[in-house]
Design a protein around this motif. Structure first.
Motif, PDB file in Angstrom:
ATOM      1  N   MET A   1      30.527  24.437   1.491  1.00 20.60           N
ATOM      2  CA  MET A   1      29.953  25.169   0.359  1.00 20.60           C
ATOM      3  C   MET A   1      28.429  25.170   0.468  1.00 20.60           C
ATOM      4  N   GLN A   2      27.835  26.342   0.314  1.00 23.07           N
ATOM      5  CA  GLN A   2      26.377  26.416   0.292  1.00 23.07           C
ATOM      6  C   GLN A   2      25.874  26.002  -1.076  1.00 23.07           C
ATOM      7  N   ARG A   3      24.878  25.123  -1.084  1.00 21.96           N
ATOM      8  CA  ARG A   3      24.344  24.594  -2.334  1.00 21.96           C
ATOM      9  C   ARG A   3      22.832  24.455  -2.173  1.00 21.96           C
ATOM     10  N   GLN A   4      22.083  24.958  -3.143  1.00 26.40           N
ATOM     11  CA  GLN A   4      20.628  24.873  -3.111  1.00 26.40           C
ATOM     12  C   GLN A   4      20.130  24.052  -4.294  1.00 26.40           C
ATOM     13  N   LEU A   5      19.117  23.227  -4.039  1.00 23.89           N
ATOM     14  CA  LEU A   5      18.553  22.353  -5.057  1.00 23.89           C
ATOM     15  C   LEU A   5      17.082  22.685  -5.274  1.00 23.89           C
ATOM     16  N   SER A   6      16.680  22.762  -6.538  1.00 25.99           N
ATOM     17  CA  SER A   6      15.278  22.987  -6.893  1.00 25.99           C
ATOM     18  C   SER A   6      14.914  22.089  -8.062  1.00 25.99           C
ATOM     19  N   SER A   7      13.698  21.557  -8.041  1.00 22.79           N
ATOM     20  CA  SER A   7      13.189  20.805  -9.189  1.00 22.79           C
ATOM     21  C   SER A   7      12.369  21.759 -10.049  1.00 22.79           C
ATOM     22  N   ILE A   8      12.601  21.703 -11.361  1.00 22.03           N
ATOM     23  CA  ILE A   8      11.924  22.579 -12.322  1.00 22.03           C
ATOM     24  C   ILE A   8      11.186  21.699 -13.321  1.00 22.03           C
ATOM     25  N   SER A   9       9.896  21.945 -13.492  1.00 21.59           N
ATOM     26  CA  SER A   9       9.108  21.152 -14.429  1.00 21.59           C
ATOM     27  C   SER A   9       9.082  21.814 -15.800  1.00 21.59           C
ATOM     28  N   GLY A  10       9.239  20.991 -16.828  1.00 25.05           N
ATOM     29  CA  GLY A  10       9.052  21.437 -18.194  1.00 25.05           C
ATOM     30  C   GLY A  10       7.751  20.870 -18.729  1.00 25.05           C
ATOM     31  N   ALA A  11       7.556  20.990 -20.028  1.00 22.77           N
ATOM     32  CA  ALA A  11       6.351  20.440 -20.655  1.00 22.77           C
ATOM     33  C   ALA A  11       6.378  18.918 -20.536  1.00 22.77           C
ATOM     34  N   PRO A  12       5.267  18.289 -20.126  1.00 25.19           N
ATOM     35  CA  PRO A  12       5.238  16.825 -20.031  1.00 25.19           C
ATOM     36  C   PRO A  12       5.456  16.169 -21.388  1.00 25.19           C
ATOM     37  N   ARG A  13       5.935  14.939 -21.373  1.00 23.01           N
ATOM     38  CA  ARG A  13       6.228  14.193 -22.583  1.00 23.01           C
ATOM     39  C   ARG A  13       5.301  12.993 -22.707  1.00 23.01           C
ATOM     40  N   THR A  14       5.073  12.552 -23.917  1.00 20.43           N
ATOM     41  CA  THR A  14       4.317  11.326 -24.144  1.00 20.43           C
ATOM     42  C   THR A  14       5.185  10.334 -24.890  1.00 20.43           C
ATOM     43  N   ILE A  15       4.969   9.058 -24.608  1.00 20.79           N
ATOM     44  CA  ILE A  15       5.730   7.989 -25.252  1.00 20.79           C
ATOM     45  C   ILE A  15       4.824   6.768 -25.359  1.00 20.79           C
ATOM     46  N   ASP A  16       5.068   5.953 -26.357  1.00 23.30           N
ATOM     47  CA  ASP A  16       4.307   4.722 -26.516  1.00 23.30           C
ATOM     48  C   ASP A  16       4.514   3.830 -25.287  1.00 23.30           C
ATOM     49  N   GLY A  17       3.405   3.403 -24.687  1.00 20.46           N
ATOM     50  CA  GLY A  17       3.502   2.615 -23.473  1.00 20.46           C
ATOM     51  C   GLY A  17       4.193   1.287 -23.673  1.00 20.46           C
ATOM     52  N   GLY A  18       3.999   0.661 -24.814  1.00 14.22           N
ATOM     53  CA  GLY A  18       4.664  -0.605 -25.082  1.00 14.22           C
ATOM     54  C   GLY A  18       6.171  -0.459 -25.149  1.00 14.22           C
ATOM     55  N   VAL A  19       6.635   0.624 -25.766  1.00 15.53           N
ATOM     56  CA  VAL A  19       8.079   0.889 -25.817  1.00 15.53           C
ATOM     57  C   VAL A  19       8.615   1.200 -24.427  1.00 15.53           C
ATOM     58  N   LEU A  20       7.870   2.014 -23.675  1.00 14.74           N
ATOM     59  CA  LEU A  20       8.331   2.420 -22.349  1.00 14.74           C
ATOM     60  C   LEU A  20       8.519   1.233 -21.419  1.00 14.74           C
ATOM     61  N   PHE A  21       7.575   0.293 -21.445  1.00 15.95           N
ATOM     62  CA  PHE A  21       7.602  -0.804 -20.485  1.00 15.95           C
ATOM     63  C   PHE A  21       8.166  -2.099 -21.064  1.00 15.95           C
ATOM     64  N   GLY A  22       8.644  -2.065 -22.284  1.00 13.32           N
ATOM     65  CA  GLY A  22       9.371  -3.201 -22.834  1.00 13.32           C
ATOM     66  C   GLY A  22       8.615  -4.511 -22.780  1.00 13.32           C
ATOM     67  N   ASN A  23       9.191  -5.511 -22.081  1.00 15.60           N
ATOM     68  CA  ASN A  23       8.584  -6.842 -22.071  1.00 15.60           C
ATOM     69  C   ASN A  23       7.553  -7.024 -20.961  1.00 15.60           C
ATOM     70  N   SER A 200      26.756  16.143  -3.427  1.00 12.02           N
ATOM     71  CA  SER A 200      26.873  16.117  -1.970  1.00 12.02           C
ATOM     72  C   SER A 200      25.980  17.171  -1.340  1.00 12.02           C
ATOM     73  N   MET A 201      25.265  16.761  -0.302  1.00 15.91           N
ATOM     74  CA  MET A 201      24.427  17.665   0.481  1.00 15.91           C
ATOM     75  C   MET A 201      24.582  17.309   1.960  1.00 15.91           C
ATOM     76  N   PRO A 202      24.293  18.262   2.865  1.00 18.58           N
ATOM     77  CA  PRO A 202      24.477  17.985   4.297  1.00 18.58           C
ATOM     78  C   PRO A 202      23.673  16.799   4.807  1.00 18.58           C
ATOM     79  N   GLY A 203      22.473  16.567   4.268  1.00 17.98           N
ATOM     80  CA  GLY A 203      21.632  15.468   4.733  1.00 17.98           C
ATOM     81  C   GLY A 203      21.826  14.181   3.967  1.00 17.98           C
TER      82      GLY A 203
END
Length: 287
Positions: A1-23, A200-203
């Motif tokens: 099966m032929q299958r193509q992959l692309s990454s698509i960027s949306g609007a960046p997000r912000t989050i509190d750094g303390g919450v993101l990195f926990g302890n 699944s991809m060939p590589g």
């Protein structure tokens, strides 16, 4: 099966750094990401486009990219980067998307969008032709959330998905909705019932790491976040999936990393995981 992959960027997000990195101490994580005056750090919002058998499938970590962008209040405002804009650059519009797969349904809205939601306004969800897919166990969590993550579920999104008539709930493993070449791994450490697709991809396969491993820093097994439901469980899941990817000669797709969209992984003699062969983007990749 032929299958193509692309990454698509949306609007960046912000989050509190303390919450993101926990302890992780602030003096440590501020060497990795520089917070603003409100202690917020910026993350990418990256979606995977899979094109196969005349189907266009979007894979999303969370549901914030599903919401239609807010209209500009005046023509002098610049166009903000958006998922729709970047899809259009590939010649695709809303009605060209056949399937939207959510690893989970948490939402990290922008500050502007958060104000709209708090005001009780309903922002429509995108892709009116698409079937929406997510995990059955996670859907039950979204319907009856724990106080720990209740504020991460946006009720207007859940209602629109449920009433669309196009919502399909999946279990881990293989399934008829996605077909051959897809395998879903269930993860419960970050949120209950997160499903991570291996394609699944060939590589070698590509594993969409969702919010189990959102960026390269999270290859460190000990790194956990404040939103993680069960950090000990999450660490074990990371180790098992990273070993699985290495054994199969595969790659990770990273939804939140600002520089890397896909990486290969190796494990050193001290059992530490490190990236190599980093790709900043995928563009209709077939190998």
């Amino acid at each position: 099966m032929q299958r193509q992959l692309s990454s698509i960027s949306g609007a960046p997000r912000t989050i509190d750094g303390g919450v993101l990195f926990g302890n992780t101490p602030r003096r440590v994580w501020t060497q990795w990401m520089q917070p603003d005056q409100d202690n917020l750090v910026k993350l990418a919002s990256r979606v995977l486009l899979v094109q196969e058998q005349k189907r266009n499938i979007l894979v999303m970590a969370g549901s914030e990219s599903l919401l239609a962008p807010l209209p500009r209040t005046c023509n002098c405002q610049p166009h903000a980067p958006s998922l729709l804009h970047n899809l259009a650059r590939l010649g695709l519009g809303e009605n060209d998307i056949d399937v939207v797969f959510f690893t989970h349904l948490h939402t990290w809205p922008s500050q502007d969008l958060l104000r709209v939601i708090e005001d009780g306004l309903v922002q429509r969800v995108l892709f009116p032709r698409a079937h929406y897919l997510t995990g059955e166990n996670h859907w039950r969590r979204a319907q009856h959330p724990h106080p720990h993550d209740r504020n991460l579920f946006v009720r207007s999104i859940l209602r629109q998905l449920e009433h669309s008539g196009r919502l399909k709930l999946l279990q881990a493993g293989t399934n008829a909705e996605l077909g051959a070449g897809w395998h879903l791994h269930e993860s419960n450490g970050y949120t209950l019932g997160q499903l991570l697709p291996e394609i699944s991809m060939p590589g070698g396969p590509l594993l969409f790491a969702g919010d189990l491993i959102p960026a390269i820093r999270w290859l460190d097994l000990s790194l956990t976040g404040g939103y993680d439901r069960n950090p000990e469980c999450l660490i074990g899941e990371k180790e098992r999936l990273l070993d699985h990817v290495i054994d199969r000669g595969g790659r990770l797709f990273l939804a939140r990393d600002q520089q890397a969209a896909a990486v290969r992984i190796f494990r050193d003699r001290q059992s530490r995981y490190s990236p190599y062969d980093q790709q900043s983007a995928l563009s209709r990749e077939e190998v």
